[in-house]
Design an enzyme around this catalytic site. Sequence first.
Site, PDB file in Angstrom:
ATOM      1  N   ASP A  71      -2.910  -6.460  -6.835  1.00 31.15           N
ATOM      2  CA  ASP A  71      -2.039  -5.284  -6.907  1.00 31.15           C
ATOM      3  C   ASP A  71      -1.539  -5.127  -8.352  1.00 31.15           C
ATOM      4  O   ASP A  71      -1.130  -6.092  -8.998  1.00 31.15           O
ATOM      5  CB  ASP A  71      -0.861  -5.434  -5.944  1.00 31.15           C
ATOM      6  CG  ASP A  71      -0.145  -4.111  -5.692  1.00 31.15           C
ATOM      7  OD1 ASP A  71      -0.174  -3.640  -4.541  1.00 31.15           O
ATOM      8  OD2 ASP A  71       0.443  -3.557  -6.650  1.00 31.15           O
ATOM      9  N   ASN A 102       0.974  -0.705   5.510  1.00 32.39           N
ATOM     10  CA  ASN A 102       1.976   0.345   5.584  1.00 32.39           C
ATOM     11  C   ASN A 102       1.325   1.613   6.141  1.00 32.39           C
ATOM     12  O   ASN A 102       0.180   1.917   5.809  1.00 32.39           O
ATOM     13  CB  ASN A 102       2.573   0.631   4.199  1.00 32.39           C
ATOM     14  CG  ASN A 102       3.451  -0.498   3.710  1.00 32.39           C
ATOM     15  OD1 ASN A 102       4.214  -1.084   4.485  1.00 32.39           O
ATOM     16  ND2 ASN A 102       3.358  -0.834   2.428  1.00 32.39           N
ATOM     17  N   GLY A 106       6.535   3.672   3.488  1.00 36.93           N
ATOM     18  CA  GLY A 106       6.310   3.670   2.049  1.00 36.93           C
ATOM     19  C   GLY A 106       4.852   3.678   1.647  1.00 36.93           C
ATOM     20  O   GLY A 106       4.511   3.267   0.535  1.00 36.93           O
ATOM     21  N   GLN A 107       3.974   4.169   2.543  1.00 29.94           N
ATOM     22  CA  GLN A 107       2.559   4.226   2.156  1.00 29.94           C
ATOM     23  C   GLN A 107       2.396   5.183   0.994  1.00 29.94           C
ATOM     24  O   GLN A 107       2.813   6.349   1.068  1.00 29.94           O
ATOM     25  CB  GLN A 107       1.682   4.674   3.334  1.00 29.94           C
ATOM     26  CG  GLN A 107       0.193   4.649   2.982  1.00 29.94           C
ATOM     27  CD  GLN A 107      -0.731   4.930   4.165  1.00 29.94           C
ATOM     28  OE1 GLN A 107      -0.289   5.184   5.285  1.00 29.94           O
ATOM     29  NE2 GLN A 107      -2.034   4.888   3.900  1.00 29.94           N
ATOM     30  N   HIS A 138      -5.256  -0.273   3.288  1.00 24.41           N
ATOM     31  CA  HIS A 138      -5.355  -1.503   2.506  1.00 24.41           C
ATOM     32  C   HIS A 138      -4.417  -2.527   3.126  1.00 24.41           C
ATOM     33  O   HIS A 138      -3.281  -2.208   3.456  1.00 24.41           O
ATOM     34  CB  HIS A 138      -4.984  -1.255   1.035  1.00 24.41           C
ATOM     35  CG  HIS A 138      -3.752  -0.443   0.844  1.00 24.41           C
ATOM     36  ND1 HIS A 138      -3.746   0.934   0.992  1.00 24.41           N
ATOM     37  CD2 HIS A 138      -2.475  -0.788   0.546  1.00 24.41           C
ATOM     38  CE1 HIS A 138      -2.525   1.387   0.792  1.00 24.41           C
ATOM     39  NE2 HIS A 138      -1.717   0.365   0.527  1.00 24.41           N
ATOM     40  N   LEU A 139      -4.911  -3.736   3.250  1.00 21.97           N
ATOM     41  CA  LEU A 139      -4.087  -4.827   3.755  1.00 21.97           C
ATOM     42  C   LEU A 139      -3.483  -5.546   2.561  1.00 21.97           C
ATOM     43  O   LEU A 139      -4.213  -6.059   1.703  1.00 21.97           O
ATOM     44  CB  LEU A 139      -4.931  -5.796   4.584  1.00 21.97           C
ATOM     45  CG  LEU A 139      -4.148  -6.949   5.238  1.00 21.97           C
ATOM     46  CD1 LEU A 139      -3.171  -6.414   6.285  1.00 21.97           C
ATOM     47  CD2 LEU A 139      -5.099  -7.945   5.869  1.00 21.97           C
ATOM     48  N   HIS A 140      -2.140  -5.560   2.495  1.00 25.48           N
ATOM     49  CA  HIS A 140      -1.463  -6.341   1.463  1.00 25.48           C
ATOM     50  C   HIS A 140      -1.458  -7.808   1.891  1.00 25.48           C
ATOM     51  O   HIS A 140      -1.130  -8.121   3.036  1.00 25.48           O
ATOM     52  CB  HIS A 140       0.007  -5.922   1.328  1.00 25.48           C
ATOM     53  CG  HIS A 140       0.253  -4.539   0.833  1.00 25.48           C
ATOM     54  ND1 HIS A 140       0.664  -4.278  -0.459  1.00 25.48           N
ATOM     55  CD2 HIS A 140       0.181  -3.332   1.449  1.00 25.48           C
ATOM     56  CE1 HIS A 140       0.854  -2.968  -0.607  1.00 25.48           C
ATOM     57  NE2 HIS A 140       0.570  -2.373   0.531  1.00 25.48           N
TER      58      HIS A 140
END
Length: 114
Positions: free
Chosen positions: A30, A87, A93-94, A100-102
């Site tokens: 990120d 998200n 908060g997207q 996407h997987l954080h």
Amino acid sequence: MSDCIFCKIIKKEIPAKIVYEDDKVVAFEDVNPQAPVHILIVPIKHIPTILDITQDDNALIGHIFMVANNIAKNKGISGSGFRTVFNCNKDAGQAVYHIHLHILGGRRMAWPPG
Ligand code: AMP
């Protein structure tokens, strides 16, 4: 999608620190990390939100979590613990509408999340 920033990373049109890729996903650091380890796993298929996932994507979503499993082990955060987050939409908060997987780890997380 031509105006999607994550599609551009997948196509190598803009740079990212890629830590893993295969024929289904790309994982990269990120750009604004919220933990010592903060990696995003992105499917190559453009899916805007998790609400757009269909039965056809079941294997893909399972694969994303297998990749998360391997990345957590490789980054040395599997034993200490880590968080995975998808998200979805505004209240979560997207910011990027390509799922996407954080993977967040390397520090103690608070609960409930802010
Ligand atoms: P979300 O709020 O769940 O949509 O998360 C989007 C994430 O993408 C944020 O954590 C951003 O820091 C990250 N991000 C945005 N642009 C980039 C980029 N070009 N490279 C890496 N990460 C990015």
